[in-house]
Enzyme design. Structure first.
Site, PDB file in Angstrom:
ATOM      1  N   HIS A  95       0.829  -1.205   0.000  1.00 12.55           N
ATOM      2  CA  HIS A  95       0.000   0.000   0.000  1.00 12.55           C
ATOM      3  C   HIS A  95       0.862   1.252   0.000  1.00 12.55           C
ATOM      4  O   HIS A  95       1.965   1.279   0.542  1.00 12.55           O
ATOM      5  CB  HIS A  95      -0.996   0.001   1.166  1.00 12.55           C
ATOM      6  N   ASP A  97      -0.393   4.469   0.955  1.00 11.45           N
ATOM      7  CA  ASP A  97      -0.776   5.488   1.931  1.00 11.45           C
ATOM      8  C   ASP A  97      -0.086   5.254   3.270  1.00 11.45           C
ATOM      9  O   ASP A  97       0.407   4.152   3.556  1.00 11.45           O
ATOM     10  CB  ASP A  97      -2.290   5.524   2.126  1.00 11.45           C
ATOM     11  N   ASP A 128       6.177   0.825   6.781  1.00 12.29           N
ATOM     12  CA  ASP A 128       4.756   0.614   6.522  1.00 12.29           C
ATOM     13  C   ASP A 128       4.261   1.597   5.477  1.00 12.29           C
ATOM     14  O   ASP A 128       3.731   2.643   5.820  1.00 12.29           O
ATOM     15  CB  ASP A 128       3.973   0.781   7.836  1.00 12.29           C
ATOM     16  N   GLU A 162      -5.131   1.626   2.364  1.00  8.31           N
ATOM     17  CA  GLU A 162      -5.059   0.487   3.288  1.00  8.31           C
ATOM     18  C   GLU A 162      -5.261   0.907   4.732  1.00  8.31           C
ATOM     19  O   GLU A 162      -5.846   0.165   5.535  1.00  8.31           O
ATOM     20  CB  GLU A 162      -3.710  -0.218   3.127  1.00  8.31           C
ATOM     21  N   GLU A 163      -4.768   2.089   5.080  1.00 11.67           N
ATOM     22  CA  GLU A 163      -4.801   2.518   6.476  1.00 11.67           C
ATOM     23  C   GLU A 163      -6.208   2.889   6.959  1.00 11.67           C
ATOM     24  O   GLU A 163      -6.415   3.085   8.157  1.00 11.67           O
ATOM     25  CB  GLU A 163      -3.859   3.714   6.688  1.00 11.67           C
ATOM     26  N   ASP A 189       3.172  -6.866   4.700  1.00 10.89           N
ATOM     27  CA  ASP A 189       2.731  -5.782   5.579  1.00 10.89           C
ATOM     28  C   ASP A 189       2.753  -6.168   7.052  1.00 10.89           C
ATOM     29  O   ASP A 189       2.121  -5.527   7.874  1.00 10.89           O
ATOM     30  CB  ASP A 189       1.325  -5.338   5.170  1.00 10.89           C
ATOM     31  N   HIS A 384       3.871   2.911  12.447  1.00 10.67           N
ATOM     32  CA  HIS A 384       3.041   3.866  13.198  1.00 10.67           C
ATOM     33  C   HIS A 384       3.768   4.500  14.381  1.00 10.67           C
ATOM     34  O   HIS A 384       3.186   5.297  15.106  1.00 10.67           O
ATOM     35  CB  HIS A 384       1.741   3.208  13.698  1.00 10.67           C
TER      36      HIS A 384
END
Length: 408
Positions: A95, A97, A128, A162-163, A189, A384
């Protein structure tokens, strides 16, 4: 086969700087999901299109999904196909984003100015999911540079959203029948520092927005108001305790092996110190073991809400802002898991184990409709977090594993 692998691995190592350049360029392009106040992934996709075209894919599709929240009005997805000697397809799906950077004071450097130190690349989205993008492209380039045609067709998918639920990404691609149930689907991921963990199962996901409505008043006259902030804190802390006590079972397949209920985001209530807040808003991120029913969780929440409303004379609104039931797990005996285990063994010498995580990857979307998907990468699990990073060695190792899967 051994000679071909050695040639490809040598090309992976020779292209180290190429992969590092891709990841550092991605970090520079801020791609925060609009659900969190960002402008989305479009500019990253423009860069990735250029990178992919230089590799001369046999097919390159650009799929734009309308979204009025972003400047371009669309969320962009990229699907590139590189032909193999058979019709079998291996998809590597990442992903584009990211989540926001959070508290910048916790970062040692600017989140969008990549820093390379001690073999790590620091920046928001490095692990990520920028690492997966860089390693999958590197795998294809290494095969091309070695002049070796893979056994399977390699599909690279760089998807949006995705987030925040994948409405504008993988879900949209699946409606276009992009994938087949016999395809090998790998989602890089999640993983482990050694690269010896394959995720085959995920938990239920439940996100809650809890709004407590009291009565605003001057702070020197608390009897004239109802302090929504105080009651909101009490409610959140008690809910945290009650949910953990009620849903306490363990399942060692998962890491962590228990359900989790985390109060996370807190909205600002008032600007000044000397006013009692009349409204207070807090969010919970719940990751619940598949053995439980999310309706049971919501029943507990609503029972506590009703009790608080009676005792404290407030109104509490509970809004479900995300809900995802855990899909059936991928079989450890599935073709994709077995091929991935073989590739990991050939590259690292390690016997990979299978297990579950808290949830939230593309794999859950595939599993929900009967596809076998495996989640794997070599990561230190800094996603994150402030000072997120990807190890350069992990990018190279993952590229070797992807290339090996394409050859065996």
């Amino acid at each position: 086969m051994k000679g071909a692998l050695e040639e490809v691995f040598a090309e992976v190592s020779r292209n180290r700087d190429y992969a590092v350049n891709i990841l550092t360029n991605l970090i520079k392009i801020r791609a925060v999901n609009p659900a969190f106040g960002g402008e989305g992934e479009f500019k990253r996709c423009l860069y990735l299109e250029k990178v992919l075209r230089e590799l001369s894919p046999d097919s390159l599709q650009i799929i734009d999904v309308p979204d009025s929240r972003v400047p371009e009005g669309v969320r962009r997805n990229i699907v590139a196909i590189f032909e193999g000697s058979t019709r079998e397809r291996l998809w590597i799906i990442a992903h584009t984003d990211t989540v926001p950077e959070g508290d910048r004071s916790l970062w040692k450097s600017d989140p969008y100015t990549p820093i390379i130190s001690d073999g790590k690349i620091f920046g928001r989205g490095a692990e990520d999911n920028g690492q997966a993008i860089a390693s999958s492209i590197l795998a294809v380039k290494a095969l091309r540079d070695a002049g070796i045609k893979p056994r399977v067709r390699i599909g690279l998918v760089f998807a949006a959203d995705e987030e925040a639920g994948s409405t504008y990404g993988i879900k949209a691609l699946m409606r276009r029948n992009t994938f087949g149930k016999s395809d090998l689907i790998v989602v890089p991921d999640a993983g482990s520092p050694k690269g010896d963990f394959i995720e085959v199962a995920e938990k239920h996901i439940l996100w809650l927005k809890i709004t407590v409505v009291g009565r605003q008043a001057h702070a020197s006259m608390p009897h004239m108001g109802i302090n929504a902030h105080r009651i909101g804190m009490k409610f959140a802390l008690l809910l945290d305790e009650v949910l953990h006590a009620k849903f306490h079972e363990r399942n060692e397949l998962f890491s962590p092996p228990t359900s989790t209920f985390e109060p996370t985001k807190k909205e600002k209530n008032i600007d000044n110190v000397n006013t009692i807040p009349g409204v207070d808003v807090v969010y919970f991120d719940c990751r619940v073991l598949p053995g439980y029913d999310l309706n049971e969780v919501l029943e507990i929440v609503h029972t506590l809400k009703e009790n608080f409303e009676k005792v404290y004379r407030v109104r509490i609104n509970v809004e479900v802002i995300a809900r995802s039931e855990a899909p059936p797990p991928t079989s450890p005996q599935s073709k994709v898991v077995q091929k991935l285990k073989t590739a990991i063994k050939l590259v690292t010498g390690l016997d990979a184990r299978v297990g579950g995580i808290g949830g939230g990857t593309f794999a859950a979307i595939f599993r929900r409709v009967g596809y076998q998907a495996a989640v794997w990468s070599t990561v230190d699990e800094t996603a994150h977090q402030p000072n997120e990073y990807a190890r350069i060695a992990n990018i190279l190792q993952d590229a070797k594993v992807f290339a090996t899967m394409a050859l065996i």
